[in-house]
Write a protein that holds these residues in place. Sequence first.
Motif, PDB file in Angstrom:
ATOM      1  N   ALA A 140      -0.915  40.219  53.974  1.00 29.73           N
ATOM      2  CA  ALA A 140      -0.871  41.637  53.580  1.00 29.73           C
ATOM      3  C   ALA A 140      -1.298  42.535  54.740  1.00 29.73           C
ATOM      4  CB  ALA A 140      -1.772  41.873  52.369  1.00 29.73           C
ATOM      5  N   GLU A 141      -2.312  42.140  55.467  1.00 27.91           N
ATOM      6  CA  GLU A 141      -2.741  42.912  56.647  1.00 27.91           C
ATOM      7  C   GLU A 141      -1.609  43.016  57.650  1.00 27.91           C
ATOM      8  OE1 GLU A 141      -5.283  44.590  57.605  1.00 27.91           O
ATOM      9  OE2 GLU A 141      -6.923  44.105  56.227  1.00 27.91           O
ATOM     10  N   GLY A 142      -0.888  41.898  57.840  1.00 30.46           N
ATOM     11  CA  GLY A 142       0.211  41.919  58.792  1.00 30.46           C
ATOM     12  C   GLY A 142       1.402  42.720  58.314  1.00 30.46           C
ATOM     13  N   ASP A 156     -11.538  25.972  58.405  1.00 30.57           N
ATOM     14  CA  ASP A 156     -10.695  25.760  59.585  1.00 30.57           C
ATOM     15  C   ASP A 156      -9.313  26.364  59.383  1.00 30.57           C
ATOM     16  OD1 ASP A 156     -12.665  24.481  60.956  1.00 30.57           O
ATOM     17  OD2 ASP A 156     -11.818  22.470  60.784  1.00 30.57           O
ATOM     18  N   LEU A 157      -8.734  26.148  58.206  1.00 31.72           N
ATOM     19  CA  LEU A 157      -7.382  26.649  57.943  1.00 31.72           C
ATOM     20  C   LEU A 157      -7.354  28.172  57.947  1.00 31.72           C
ATOM     21  CD1 LEU A 157      -4.438  26.410  57.182  1.00 31.72           C
ATOM     22  CD2 LEU A 157      -5.125  25.976  54.817  1.00 31.72           C
ATOM     23  N   VAL A 158      -8.316  28.800  57.279  1.00 32.70           N
ATOM     24  CA  VAL A 158      -8.351  30.263  57.207  1.00 32.70           C
ATOM     25  C   VAL A 158      -8.542  30.859  58.595  1.00 32.70           C
ATOM     26  CG1 VAL A 158      -9.659  32.237  56.350  1.00 32.70           C
ATOM     27  CG2 VAL A 158      -9.108  30.349  54.821  1.00 32.70           C
ATOM     28  N   THR A 159      -9.438  30.285  59.385  1.00 36.40           N
ATOM     29  CA  THR A 159      -9.676  30.785  60.743  1.00 36.40           C
ATOM     30  C   THR A 159      -8.414  30.683  61.586  1.00 36.40           C
ATOM     31  OG1 THR A 159     -12.017  30.191  60.664  1.00 36.40           O
ATOM     32  CG2 THR A 159     -11.038  30.478  62.842  1.00 36.40           C
ATOM     33  N   SER A 160      -7.705  29.556  61.459  1.00 37.97           N
ATOM     34  CA  SER A 160      -6.482  29.352  62.233  1.00 37.97           C
ATOM     35  C   SER A 160      -5.405  30.349  61.832  1.00 37.97           C
ATOM     36  CB  SER A 160      -5.985  27.914  62.027  1.00 37.97           C
ATOM     37  OG  SER A 160      -4.777  27.690  62.716  1.00 37.97           O
ATOM     38  N   ALA A 161      -5.195  30.529  60.532  1.00 34.54           N
ATOM     39  CA  ALA A 161      -4.128  31.415  60.059  1.00 34.54           C
ATOM     40  C   ALA A 161      -4.435  32.884  60.315  1.00 34.54           C
ATOM     41  CB  ALA A 161      -3.883  31.185  58.569  1.00 34.54           C
ATOM     42  N   ALA A 162      -5.707  33.246  60.386  1.00 32.91           N
ATOM     43  CA  ALA A 162      -6.086  34.654  60.553  1.00 32.91           C
ATOM     44  C   ALA A 162      -6.132  35.103  62.002  1.00 32.91           C
ATOM     45  CB  ALA A 162      -7.437  34.907  59.897  1.00 32.91           C
ATOM     46  N   SER A 163      -5.775  34.246  62.927  1.00 31.62           N
ATOM     47  CA  SER A 163      -5.813  34.634  64.340  1.00 31.62           C
ATOM     48  C   SER A 163      -4.694  35.618  64.653  1.00 31.62           C
ATOM     49  CB  SER A 163      -5.671  33.387  65.227  1.00 31.62           C
ATOM     50  OG  SER A 163      -4.427  32.750  65.004  1.00 31.62           O
ATOM     51  N   GLY A 164      -4.838  36.362  65.729  1.00 33.00           N
ATOM     52  CA  GLY A 164      -3.795  37.276  66.181  1.00 33.00           C
ATOM     53  C   GLY A 164      -3.793  38.623  65.507  1.00 33.00           C
ATOM     54  N   LEU A 165      -4.956  39.082  65.024  1.00 33.18           N
ATOM     55  CA  LEU A 165      -5.013  40.370  64.324  1.00 33.18           C
ATOM     56  C   LEU A 165      -4.743  41.558  65.242  1.00 33.18           C
ATOM     57  CD1 LEU A 165      -8.079  39.848  61.945  1.00 33.18           C
ATOM     58  CD2 LEU A 165      -5.644  39.673  61.410  1.00 33.18           C
TER      59      LEU A 165
END
Length: 219
Positions: A145-147, A80-89
């Motif tokens: 890093a992606e951001g 859940d945490l990873v999915t939430s933080a990875a939004s907005g790519l």
Amino acid sequence: MPTSPQRAAVHHRARGTERSVARRAELIAIGRKLFADTSYDALSMDDIARQAHVAKGLIYYYFRSKRGYYLAIIQDAVADLVTSAASGLELPAVDRVHRTVDSYLRYAEGHQAAYRTITSGGVGFDTEVQAIRDGVREAIVATIAEGAYGRSDIAPLARMGLLSWLCSVEGATLDWIDRPGLSRDTMRELLVKTLGGTLRAIEEMDPSYPAPPPARRDA
């Protein structure tokens, strides 16, 4: 072609699988609340079964042991945490960093029990639990890093810089949800600014990793 009895059997198995998945998810949701409020060692399987209002054998059926149950809870919270933080790519780099930090804080604020479980609860000395926590750190570092750089495969120095920042974020966020004296917006801006300092330090030590320019704010 399958006969009617065969189709009925397939349908029955599918419905049974759906019920099993739903039941397992329900037990994990219950466990997340239980382990958030009580340490791993303080809860016996009898305690868990009593508070969850289920037979102890049902927990053994789905998870085989208390440790298996706990690991499933940790993994669920991490996802859940990873999915939430990875939004907005889809956003520009700087906006993506802001979105990632904001999503991280929103998750911690809205799912405090799960966040504590991920970062500090339970059997922290357990190597499998530690591996799960290391995995979520690597996923968050990759997202940052992606951001910041447009890629997740970064050099060891850049990775260590971002990991150091994230470890400080974990401690600060735990304190923030325990003693909420700052708004989420203020907390986000503080963490983004400290991330900016980290990115500039990385650039100073390795110019091949330039820090993204600061986001422009409307007057």
